[in-house]
Design an enzyme around this catalytic site. Structure first.
Site, PDB file in Angstrom:
ATOM      1  N   CYS A 213       0.849  -1.194   0.000  1.00 48.01           N
ATOM      2  CA  CYS A 213       0.000   0.000   0.000  1.00 48.01           C
ATOM      3  C   CYS A 213       0.884   1.243   0.000  1.00 48.01           C
ATOM      4  O   CYS A 213       2.101   1.167   0.063  1.00 48.01           O
ATOM      5  CB  CYS A 213      -0.895   0.003   1.230  1.00 48.01           C
ATOM      6  SG  CYS A 213       0.057   0.125   2.753  1.00 48.01           S
TER       7      CYS A 213
ATOM      8  N   CYS B 289       3.147   1.651   3.079  1.00 52.69           N
ATOM      9  CA  CYS B 289       4.360   0.816   3.018  1.00 52.69           C
ATOM     10  C   CYS B 289       5.402   1.482   2.126  1.00 52.69           C
ATOM     11  O   CYS B 289       6.595   1.535   2.449  1.00 52.69           O
ATOM     12  CB  CYS B 289       4.079  -0.563   2.432  1.00 52.69           C
ATOM     13  SG  CYS B 289       2.699  -1.422   3.139  1.00 52.69           S
TER      14      CYS B 289
ATOM     15  N   ASP C 167      -3.447 -31.955   0.476  1.00 53.87           N
ATOM     16  CA  ASP C 167      -2.334 -32.322   1.335  1.00 53.87           C
ATOM     17  C   ASP C 167      -2.700 -31.889   2.756  1.00 53.87           C
ATOM     18  O   ASP C 167      -3.505 -30.979   2.934  1.00 53.87           O
ATOM     19  CB  ASP C 167      -1.082 -31.592   0.836  1.00 53.87           C
ATOM     20  CG  ASP C 167       0.092 -31.821   1.739  1.00 53.87           C
ATOM     21  OD1 ASP C 167       0.313 -32.978   2.111  1.00 53.87           O
ATOM     22  OD2 ASP C 167       0.776 -30.839   2.071  1.00 53.87           O
TER      23      ASP C 167
ATOM     24  N   ASP D 250       1.413 -27.924  -0.634  1.00 58.26           N
ATOM     25  CA  ASP D 250       2.388 -26.855  -0.419  1.00 58.26           C
ATOM     26  C   ASP D 250       3.834 -27.329  -0.469  1.00 58.26           C
ATOM     27  O   ASP D 250       4.734 -26.552  -0.685  1.00 58.26           O
ATOM     28  CB  ASP D 250       2.150 -26.205   0.947  1.00 58.26           C
ATOM     29  CG  ASP D 250       2.485 -27.166   2.076  1.00 58.26           C
ATOM     30  OD1 ASP D 250       2.202 -28.366   1.914  1.00 58.26           O
ATOM     31  OD2 ASP D 250       3.022 -26.721   3.097  1.00 58.26           O
TER      32      ASP D 250
ATOM     33  N   ASP E 129       4.714 -32.464  -2.845  1.00 58.88           N
ATOM     34  CA  ASP E 129       3.486 -32.327  -3.634  1.00 58.88           C
ATOM     35  C   ASP E 129       3.798 -31.879  -5.058  1.00 58.88           C
ATOM     36  O   ASP E 129       2.899 -31.856  -5.903  1.00 58.88           O
ATOM     37  CB  ASP E 129       2.552 -31.290  -2.998  1.00 58.88           C
ATOM     38  CG  ASP E 129       2.165 -31.674  -1.591  1.00 58.88           C
ATOM     39  OD1 ASP E 129       1.783 -32.835  -1.405  1.00 58.88           O
ATOM     40  OD2 ASP E 129       2.239 -30.825  -0.694  1.00 58.88           O
TER      41      ASP E 129
END
Lengths: 57, 711
Positions: free
Chosen positions: B25, B28, B425, B602, B606
């Site tokens: 944003c 930031c 998972d 993740d 996988d």
């Protein structure tokens, strides 16, 4: 008719000016960061105290 | 882009690019630019929010660690940009200039055409046609290059695509209009041709924008992976990037760090979290001589690890090779727009040819027949068809992005829409994949104890301490003032608070799980239990999936007991202790039975499954392998992201099909008129813009596509 002979070149010239301006901005990198450009108008210029924790979502 | 000012002083100026994934944003951006600008020796700092990075021009004397340190101090972790990962070429940029030219020419020619339609006659009409040609022909050549090049590429290989009928139509229409202009004819088609190019380019730009955006998000995540290790050599410790690690080097791995290469423990005892590699949720104890693998997370104490394999010899690289083989079928998927154009192009060309032959037989003469045939080509040109798919997908992707789900490309949505089985998972996908403190234990903490706990935990990089900082910070706890803070590796943090000793340390006895003990003088010893919890809304999300007719089940590499526990809690069938190859096999078995399978995972384990499934989704916390292989990446903690992506994809495909019906329906009305020779440039222009606007309007309904169903 003489009006037309004058107006058409003027209209075209204005259109071309706009096109040239767009090309200039494209070359100048103004389309590099569209999200940032949108956000920049919201940045306050005065120094904010940066010491505020837990502000990031 | 900020460029360094001209060099006036003798100091040499360097430009460094840091990747800061946490920026999102204006506030930031302001903080990051100010923090860097305040450093002595920094010339300029400019944030690029789209790419989530900041370019800093600074004196060579100022090192990268200083810059990174300045950002860490204000709460933005960052890394220097990996140089060999050059920024991917933007798909939008090359299209912007043709779009602008087409827009400019289209508007001006339309203006001249309006005067002709209003009844300009004789020499005025000729002048206006000439002007239109002068503006139109260069613009058509420039803006049409995108389509001509693509059509030529397809024809050269004996294939055809959507750009072939477009190019033929555009070239014929331009040629005819030029002939009409030079022979003082009554009708020229420059306006329609330019409008067609404008709409088609707009569709292309939208499509490219979606790809760019998703890629920028994913790139920022990818470049975050910590590629390197602290290497001990001759008593000194230096940072070495993962690429330069060689077998035989000794890495010093602090607690909370991931391993950058395979190796064996030289000294130290600790526990390692292998969940990213195997899906196991329980940390395994390691001691001297044990083998450890890249991607494991050190939980307790610093250890020294001798590198045994790095780069392409690691377990990681092995998994990457399996993934490549598994992902072959993805590249054979044909986008819906291309499937449509396979049917569309021959149909249109046949119609135009029949029109020409029909009028020749009717005795209209070659010139007249050709003119009408070209009118058919222009009116059927897939203007609305060119917008039908990209506009719908961009609107839906935007809606998903606002909910924290990134879509890699349009084809991902098309594949996602057909899913009827989901394999999830466990560790890191169904669960958060990180220990979180027991909320009840935190509720029971007195305010002062919580402040002390936060202060102590903030001095440690141990995963449990970090989880505690995050949880207490979210509750609005502020840190207490401590003195003489010291961390003993593997034991905990000790300090003084109001003169009395306080500590956040390892519990004395076995606790049946992960726990920290909070020891404050004058208060009873408190135990804070940690566990890897299910993601919030897991039940809601799974029920939403079932309501959509998608059967979810668990496919995990974790031990059967741990998997069974989660399976009972979520009422799903489960397969546990699955190796990467088992996962791949499970997916191929389902695919063989005619199912369309979604894989949500993740870990590195996988990866092959994510690549092999029809569609795949990974959390933003996934390993970089997982994030690269997945079609969708979601950033929120909630599991709702998975059914949300599914529902939005299905809604998108419904709208795409409606768009096709609308676009083809318009053609069904317009083509008979064109074949009868009744279509003038005016009618073509009106019909073309109306059909495109209807398609765009219909697609905009997808702005709400990412909402939950009404309960």
């Amino acid at each position: 008719m003489t009006g037309l002979a004058f107006l058409i070149p003027v209209a075209l010239l204005m259109g071309l000016t706009g096109l040239a301006a767009f090309f200039w901005s494209l070359r100048n990198g103004q389309f590099e960061d569209l999200d940032g450009a949108a956000a920049r108008i919201l940045i306050d210029d005065e120094e904010l105290p940066v010491e505020r924790k837990g502000e990031r979502g | 882009m900020a460029s360094a000012p001209p060099l006036t002083q003798s100091e040499s100026i360097e430009t460094t690019t840091l990747v800061v994934p946490g920026m999102h944003c204006a506030s930031c951006m302001g903080k990051v630019e100010r923090a860097l600008g305040a450093l002595p020796g920094v010339q300029s700092a400019r944030v690029n929010l789209t790419a989530r990075q900041v370019n800093v021009a600074h004196d060579a004397a100022l090192g990268v660690p200083d810059l990174v340190g300045a950002l860490v101090a204000i709460g933005f972790p960052s890394q220097p940009r990996v140089e060999d990962l050059a920024p991917p070429p933007s798909a939008v940029k090359p299209l912007l200039a043709p779009l602008a030219v087409a827009g400019f020419a289209c508007m001006n020619v339309m203006l001249l055409s309006v005067s002709i339609w209003s009844g300009a006659e004789g020499s005025t009409r000729d002048l206006f046609h000439l002007l239109s040609a002068a503006i139109g022909i260069p613009a058509i050549l420039y803006a049409g290059r995108v389509f001509f090049a693509s059509a030529w590429g397809a024809l050269r290989h004996g294939r055809t695509n959507m750009d072939v009928p477009i190019s033929i139509g555009v070239i014929l229409a331009t040629g005819l209009s030029l002939y009409e202009t030079l022979t003082h004819g009554a009708e020229a088609w420059f306006d329609g041709t330019l409008m067609l190019l404008l709409f088609l380019l707009a569709g292309r730009v939208l499509d490219a924008m979606m790809r760019d955006r998703a890629r920028a998000g994913v790139d920022a995540l990818l470049r975050q992976a910590a590629p390197g290790a602290m290497v001990v050599a001759k008593g000194a410790v230096d940072w070495v990037s993962a690429r330069d690690l060689l077998p035989g080097m000794v890495m010093r791995v602090a607690s909370g760090e991931r391993l950058a290469a395979d190796g064996e423990i030289v000294s130290g005892n600790s526990r390692f979290d292998r969940s990213l590699l195997t899906g196991e949720s329980a940390a395994v104890p390691v001691a001297q001589g044990d083998a450890v693998h890249a991607g494991m997370l050190n939980m307790d104490a610093p250890v020294d690890v001798r590198v045994t394999a790095a780069g392409c010899d690691t377990t990681l690289a092995e998994i990457a090779r399996t993934m490549e083989a598994a992902g072959q079928h993805r590249s054979t998927y044909v986008r819906i727009a291309d499937r449509a154009s396979r049917l569309y192009a021959p149909a249109v060309h046949t119609l135009a040819a029949l029109t020409f032959i029909g009028w020749m037989i009717a005795g209209a003469g070659a010139y007249e027949s050709l003119k009408i045939a070209i009118a058919v080509l222009i009116i059927t040109c897939p203007c609305a068809l060119g917008l039908a798919v990209p506009v719908a997908q961009v609107v839906a992707a935007g809606a998903l992005m606002r909910r924290g789900i990134m879509v890699k490309d349009g084809s991902a949505m098309e594949r996602m829409a057909r899913i009827d089985r989901a394999l999830l998972d466990k560790t890191g996908t169904l669960t958060l994949g990180r220990p979180t403190p027991d909320p009840q234990a935190l509720d029971a903490l007195p305010a002062q104890a919580a402040q002390v706990a936060l202060a102590l935990a903030s001095h440690s990089r141990h995963p449990l301490s970090r989880a505690l900082v995050e949880a207490l910070g979210a509750r609005g706890v502020t840190a207490a003032e401590l003195t003489q803070v010291e961390e003993v590796a593997g034991q905990g943090v000790h300090a003084l608070w109001h003169g009395g000793p306080v500590a956040l340390r390892r519990p004395d006895g076995p606790t049946g799980g992960m726990a920290s003990a909070l020891d404050i003088e004058g208060m009873p010893l408190r135990l804070i239990l940690f566990a890897d919890r299910l993601r919030p809304d897991a039940d809601l999300a799974l029920n939403w999936m079932r309501a959509m007719g998608v059967e979810p089940s668990i496919l995990s590499g974790d031990a059967m007991a741990a998997v069974a526990e989660v399976a009972r809690a979520t009422h799903m069938t489960a397969q546990g202790a699955a190796s990467p190859a088992d996962k791949l096999e499970a997916i191929q078995r389902l695919q063989g039975a005619g199912h369309h399978v979604l894989m949500a995972g993740d870990g590195l384990n996988d990866g092959p499954a994510l690549a092999a499934a029809h569609a795949s989704i990974a959390p933003g916390t996934a390993s970089d392998v997982g994030r690269q292989a997945a079609d969708f990446v979601f950033l929120s903690d909630s599991l709702m992201a998975i059914p949300r992506a599914m529902a939005a994809s299905r809604a998108t495909m419904r709208v795409v099909r409606q768009n096709f019906v609308l676009a083809i329906g318009y053609n069904v009305l317009a083509v008979p008129m064109a074949m009868a020779g009744l279509v003038t440039p005016l009618i073509a222009a009106v019909a073309m813009s109306t059909s495109s606007l209807i398609v765009i309007g219909n697609s905009l309904r997808l702005a709400m596509a990412a909402r939950e169903p009404k309960a």
